[in-house]
Design a protein around this motif. Structure first.
Motif, PDB file in Angstrom:
ATOM      1  N   ALA A  48     -12.696  13.965   5.107  1.00 31.24           N
ATOM      2  CA  ALA A  48     -11.410  14.616   5.017  1.00 31.24           C
ATOM      3  C   ALA A  48     -10.358  13.948   5.873  1.00 31.24           C
ATOM      4  O   ALA A  48      -9.237  13.517   5.286  1.00 31.24           O
ATOM      5  N   ALA A  49     -10.888  13.361   7.118  1.00 29.52           N
ATOM      6  CA  ALA A  49     -10.008  12.574   7.755  1.00 29.52           C
ATOM      7  C   ALA A  49      -9.536  11.296   7.051  1.00 29.52           C
ATOM      8  O   ALA A  49      -8.468  10.915   7.205  1.00 29.52           O
ATOM      9  N   GLN A  50     -10.372  10.593   6.482  1.00 28.31           N
ATOM     10  CA  GLN A  50     -10.144   9.447   5.898  1.00 28.31           C
ATOM     11  C   GLN A  50      -9.353   9.649   4.529  1.00 28.31           C
ATOM     12  O   GLN A  50      -8.306   8.928   4.233  1.00 28.31           O
ATOM     13  N   ARG A  51      -9.371  10.679   3.889  1.00 30.76           N
ATOM     14  CA  ARG A  51      -8.469  11.072   2.831  1.00 30.76           C
ATOM     15  C   ARG A  51      -7.090  11.080   3.157  1.00 30.76           C
ATOM     16  O   ARG A  51      -6.186  10.762   2.801  1.00 30.76           O
ATOM     17  N   TYR A  52      -6.666  12.040   4.282  1.00 28.71           N
ATOM     18  CA  TYR A  52      -5.679  12.202   4.781  1.00 28.71           C
ATOM     19  C   TYR A  52      -4.981  10.806   5.473  1.00 28.71           C
ATOM     20  O   TYR A  52      -3.715  10.573   5.240  1.00 28.71           O
ATOM     21  N   TRP A  53      -5.693   9.896   6.048  1.00 32.10           N
ATOM     22  CA  TRP A  53      -5.241   8.721   6.697  1.00 32.10           C
ATOM     23  C   TRP A  53      -4.794   7.714   5.640  1.00 32.10           C
ATOM     24  O   TRP A  53      -3.983   6.946   5.589  1.00 32.10           O
ATOM     25  N   VAL A  54      -5.828   7.753   4.364  1.00 34.60           N
ATOM     26  CA  VAL A  54      -5.371   6.886   3.516  1.00 34.60           C
ATOM     27  C   VAL A  54      -3.893   7.243   2.780  1.00 34.60           C
ATOM     28  O   VAL A  54      -2.981   6.360   2.508  1.00 34.60           O
ATOM     29  N   ALA A  55      -3.698   8.614   2.528  1.00 35.48           N
ATOM     30  CA  ALA A  55      -2.245   8.968   2.155  1.00 35.48           C
ATOM     31  C   ALA A  55      -1.280   8.689   3.239  1.00 35.48           C
ATOM     32  O   ALA A  55      -0.334   8.197   2.899  1.00 35.48           O
ATOM     33  N   ALA A  56      -1.573   8.743   4.471  1.00 33.69           N
ATOM     34  CA  ALA A  56      -0.460   8.481   5.610  1.00 33.69           C
ATOM     35  C   ALA A  56      -0.292   6.984   5.348  1.00 33.69           C
ATOM     36  O   ALA A  56       1.043   6.735   5.595  1.00 33.69           O
ATOM     37  N   VAL A  57      -1.123   6.243   5.439  1.00 26.49           N
ATOM     38  CA  VAL A  57      -0.571   4.682   5.378  1.00 26.49           C
ATOM     39  C   VAL A  57       0.277   4.560   4.245  1.00 26.49           C
ATOM     40  O   VAL A  57       0.985   3.772   4.318  1.00 26.49           O
ATOM     41  N   HIS A  58      -0.276   5.156   2.963  1.00 27.35           N
ATOM     42  CA  HIS A  58       0.891   4.807   1.911  1.00 27.35           C
ATOM     43  C   HIS A  58       2.206   5.573   2.156  1.00 27.35           C
ATOM     44  O   HIS A  58       3.224   4.763   1.853  1.00 27.35           O
ATOM     45  N   ALA A  59       2.180   6.675   2.743  1.00 26.28           N
ATOM     46  CA  ALA A  59       3.571   7.273   3.262  1.00 26.28           C
ATOM     47  C   ALA A  59       4.405   6.397   4.088  1.00 26.28           C
ATOM     48  O   ALA A  59       5.594   6.343   4.009  1.00 26.28           O
ATOM     49  N   ALA A  60       3.450   5.825   5.206  1.00 25.25           N
ATOM     50  CA  ALA A  60       4.110   5.016   6.220  1.00 25.25           C
ATOM     51  C   ALA A  60       4.653   3.874   5.396  1.00 25.25           C
ATOM     52  O   ALA A  60       5.908   3.275   5.821  1.00 25.25           O
ATOM     53  N   HIS A  61       4.188   3.153   4.466  1.00 23.64           N
ATOM     54  CA  HIS A  61       4.442   1.972   3.896  1.00 23.64           C
ATOM     55  C   HIS A  61       5.680   2.322   3.068  1.00 23.64           C
ATOM     56  O   HIS A  61       6.702   1.654   2.916  1.00 23.64           O
ATOM     57  N   ALA A  62       5.690   3.463   2.275  1.00 26.37           N
ATOM     58  CA  ALA A  62       6.865   3.912   1.254  1.00 26.37           C
ATOM     59  C   ALA A  62       8.067   4.080   2.315  1.00 26.37           C
ATOM     60  O   ALA A  62       8.989   3.755   1.847  1.00 26.37           O
TER      61      ALA A  62
END
Length: 448
Positions: A230-244
């Motif tokens: 679950a942590a990895q799922r949130y972090w993958v999404a968070a990296v994409h959001a930070a990039h956007a």
């Protein structure tokens, strides 16, 4: 068994996930394998040890299990145990690196993260480090204004951002178990605003940045609670959001957390590469941010036994943090003070086996740590206990661990319980350890 014992709902191993999905008991699994391997004893303890002790089944047993699970036998030669097990529901990494991709990634995390009870990492090896390398090299796209739904302005985003300090405090003070659902709900609200509102490109960047920070904290809450997929799922999404959002510092900070998770799982090569990508890809940062990233790489270097490079990074971080706070420091950097510096340096020396250096830094960290940081105090006391154990001070180590128990009860943390038990199991049998076990009975049943 105390309230903080390992929850039955956390699936600690890919094999435990497969059994849960198919309704198999340990005995069921052993019996099915034994039906194919004629000379195998039908003891359920075998399967339990595969999941909980890290025991690797022999080749014949793995081939039998592969046939039961309809896995091609040649896959066992390409992928080691237990990674070849088909535990399903992969973590997606194929989202576009733009605003739409950010929303898709967050939506995917919101759909899958909280139900994902796996206590192991799904992303490992080149798949994980490759994700970090793509982030490091891809250029951020311009955030786009949208013109559908109700209009959202900066004032509205101000109000949403104002809640971040409270959420960070709740997660840090009371533990990830208690914060996961609240953070997930907040992240869902931000993603709904992004997908159903009208706003300028400037507001879009702020909303994506907000999603990134909420995803980062949600990921850390799950990490703390032992829910590593679950942590990895949130972090993958968070990296994409930070990039956007065009926020390289936030992206680097998330990769730093992913590096720490790799460290906890003994994936030291991956931990190092994630930390390197964070440092190399972040660009210009404040001294305190640079110190934070340097120490994350230092931890990975220490774990790999690279003492010289580790000491160089610690010295560089010490010099950088001595420059003080900057008005340009990102909001999340507030936790990284002198106490945290000494705690990270002490942890490096502990990994290197330099007990006296470790103890000195961890003592300094505890002296400087605010009393409100209960979870951190439990972490640093546990590490200092390990340093004392290494120095031969068994009674002092046991006394420090006994003091951790009440802290873990105040701020539940699966990671701190696991750390505490790991150090306890390193103590030789003694009256001090027996007394410690009486304290531990209030939160979990010790092993070993």
């Amino acid at each position: 068994m105390g309230d903080l014992s390992r929850e039955a709902s956390i699936l600690a191993h890919p094999l435990s996930y497969i059994r849960a999905q198919r309704g198999w008991t340990y005995q069921d699994l052993v019996d099915m394998i034994a039906d194919q391997v004629g000379n195998m004893a039908r003891r359920r303890e075998k399967a339990w040890r595969w999941e909980h002790w890290g025991i690797v089944p022999d080749r014949e047993t793995q081939l039998a299990l592969a046939e039961i699970l309809d896995v091609a036998p040649e896959k066992l030669d390409l992928i080691p145990w237990p990674e070849w097990l088909p535990d399903g529901d992969p973590i997606r990494l194929d989202f576009p690196w733009n605003g739409d991709g950010s929303m898709f990634a967050v939506e995917d995390a919101l759909r899958h993260a909280l139900p994902d009870r796996r206590g192991f990492m799904r992303l490992t090896g080149c798949t994980l480090t490759g994700f970090a390398e793509v982030w490091m090299n891809v250029e951020p796209a311009e955030a786009s204004a949208t013109f559908y739904g109700g209009r959202i302005g900066d004032d509205f985003v101000d109000q949403m951002e104002a809640g971040l300090p409270r959420l960070r405090l709740l997660e840090a003070a009371y533990g990830g178990q208690r914060a996961c659902r609240l953070l997930d709900a907040e992240l869902g609200m931000v993603n709904e605003v992004l997908s159903k509102s009208s706003y300028t490109s400037g507001v879009a960047r702020r909303l994506h940045a907000l999603a990134a920070e909420l995803g980062r904290v949600a990921g850390f809450a799950c990490f703390d609670a032992g829910l590593h997929s679950a942590a990895q799922r949130y972090w993958v999404a968070a990296v994409h959001a930070a990039h956007a959002a065009g926020d390289r510092v936030q992206g680097a900070n998330i990769l730093k957390s992913m590096s720490l998770q790799c460290h906890d799982f003994g994936c030291f090569g991956e931990a190092l590469r994630m930390a390197q990508c964070a440092r190399e890809g972040v660009g210009q940062v404040t001294p305190r941010t640079a110190a934070m990233l340097a120490l994350r790489e230092a931890r990975a270097r220490a774990a790999m036994g690279e003492a010289g490079e580790c000491e160089r990074l610690i010295a560089a971080a010490d010099k950088l943090i001595g420059l003080g706070f900057s008005e340009d420091d990102p909001a999340f950097i507030g936790y990284f003070d002198e106490a945290e510096f000494h705690a990270q340096a002490g942890s490096c020396y502990l990994d290197l086996g330099w007990g006296r250096h470790a103890d000195d830094h961890l003592t300094s960290a505890l002296e400087r740590l605010p009393r409100t940081k209960v979870r951190d105090r439990a972490t640093y006391l546990t590490r200092r206990a390990d340093a004392q154990r290494g120095l031969g001070n068994v009674e002092e180590a046991a006394a420090l661990l006994a003091g951790v128990v009440s802290l873990v009860q105040q701020a539940p943390s699966r990671r701190n319980v696991d750390r505490l038990l790991t150090v306890r199991n390193r103590l030789p049998a003694s009256a001090a350890r027996r007394e410690l076990d009486e304290h531990l009975n209030s939160i979990t049943s010790p092993t070993g």
